[in-house]
Design a protein around this motif. Structure first.
Motif, PDB file in Angstrom:
ATOM      1  N   ASP A  13       1.030  -1.216   0.240  1.00  0.00           N
ATOM      2  CA  ASP A  13      -0.145  -0.044  -0.249  1.00  0.00           C
ATOM      3  C   ASP A  13       0.652   1.356  -0.221  1.00  0.00           C
ATOM      4  O   ASP A  13       1.689   1.242   0.606  1.00  0.00           O
ATOM      5  CB  ASP A  13      -0.764   0.468   1.019  1.00  0.00           C
ATOM      6  N   ALA A  20       0.119  -5.965   1.816  1.00  0.00           N
ATOM      7  CA  ALA A  20      -1.396  -6.525   1.792  1.00  0.00           C
ATOM      8  C   ALA A  20      -1.897  -7.479   0.595  1.00  0.00           C
ATOM      9  O   ALA A  20      -0.872  -7.454  -0.301  1.00  0.00           O
ATOM     10  CB  ALA A  20      -2.333  -5.511   2.138  1.00  0.00           C
ATOM     11  N   LEU A  24      -6.956  -6.791  -1.509  1.00  0.00           N
ATOM     12  CA  LEU A  24      -7.530  -5.739  -0.360  1.00  0.00           C
ATOM     13  C   LEU A  24      -6.632  -4.413  -0.903  1.00  0.00           C
ATOM     14  O   LEU A  24      -6.946  -3.445  -0.110  1.00  0.00           O
ATOM     15  CB  LEU A  24      -7.485  -6.028   0.450  1.00  0.00           C
ATOM     16  N   LEU A  25      -6.564  -4.249  -2.380  1.00  0.00           N
ATOM     17  CA  LEU A  25      -6.202  -3.286  -2.495  1.00  0.00           C
ATOM     18  C   LEU A  25      -6.972  -2.705  -3.875  1.00  0.00           C
ATOM     19  O   LEU A  25      -7.436  -3.266  -4.564  1.00  0.00           O
ATOM     20  CB  LEU A  25      -4.506  -3.135  -2.846  1.00  0.00           C
ATOM     21  N   TYR A  50      -0.632   0.534  -5.536  1.00  0.00           N
ATOM     22  CA  TYR A  50      -2.097  -0.046  -4.576  1.00  0.00           C
ATOM     23  C   TYR A  50      -2.117   0.730  -3.251  1.00  0.00           C
ATOM     24  O   TYR A  50      -1.394   1.313  -2.635  1.00  0.00           O
ATOM     25  CB  TYR A  50      -1.592  -1.536  -4.684  1.00  0.00           C
ATOM     26  N   GLY A  52      -4.546   0.992  -0.338  1.00  0.00           N
ATOM     27  CA  GLY A  52      -5.864  -0.123   0.427  1.00  0.00           C
ATOM     28  C   GLY A  52      -7.170   0.560   0.905  1.00  0.00           C
ATOM     29  O   GLY A  52      -7.166   1.801   0.640  1.00  0.00           O
ATOM     30  N   ASN A  54      -8.913   1.833   3.311  1.00  0.00           N
ATOM     31  CA  ASN A  54      -8.555   2.809   4.148  1.00  0.00           C
ATOM     32  C   ASN A  54      -8.811   4.142   4.093  1.00  0.00           C
ATOM     33  O   ASN A  54      -8.328   4.655   3.237  1.00  0.00           O
ATOM     34  CB  ASN A  54      -6.897   2.590   4.689  1.00  0.00           C
ATOM     35  N   GLN A  91     -14.879  -1.150   0.918  1.00  0.00           N
ATOM     36  CA  GLN A  91     -14.556  -1.393   2.121  1.00  0.00           C
ATOM     37  C   GLN A  91     -15.722  -1.862   2.687  1.00  0.00           C
ATOM     38  O   GLN A  91     -15.456  -2.918   3.445  1.00  0.00           O
ATOM     39  CB  GLN A  91     -14.451  -0.069   2.640  1.00  0.00           C
TER      40      GLN A  91
END
Length: 104
Positions: A13, A20, A24-25, A50, A52, A54, A91
């Motif tokens: 990330d 990760a 998930l990215l 990439y 994440g 978040n 997410q």
């Protein structure tokens, strides 16, 4: 007979410098013409970075223009908003479906 464990592709990330699982990215790609776009498929040609899932890290990146520096180009607030919305959506999907949402 045991099932062979599949290797999980890992990526870094660029906002948190944490490794990760690739799924998930979110991949952001800069093509030869210098255009930057989201790459949900991970298959667009160009230089990829990439990020994440978040949303807080994306907001912080927008304030500091972190991705501008990483991708060496000026990114619009609209792009950061698109990225934020996408990350927030992904997410939420992951929170809802967890491991069930993954592709087999």
């Amino acid at each position: 007979m045991t099932l062979k464990q599949r290797k999980v592709p890992m990526r870094k990330d660029v906002l948190t410098n944490e490794m990760a699982p690739k799924r998930l990215l979110v991949r952001i790609v800069k093509n030869k013409e210098g255009q930057v776009s989201l790459d949900p498929t991970g298959k667009k040609p160009g230089r990829g970075a990439y990020v994440g899932l978040n949303a807080a890290a994306v907001k912080q990146a927008q304030q500091k223009h972190s991705l501008d520096k990483i991708l060496e180009t000026k990114l619009s607030d609209d792009f950061y908003q698109e990225l934020y919305d996408y990350v927030e959506h992904q997410q939420a999907r992951f929170d809802l479906f967890g491991e069930l949402g993954k592709k087999h």
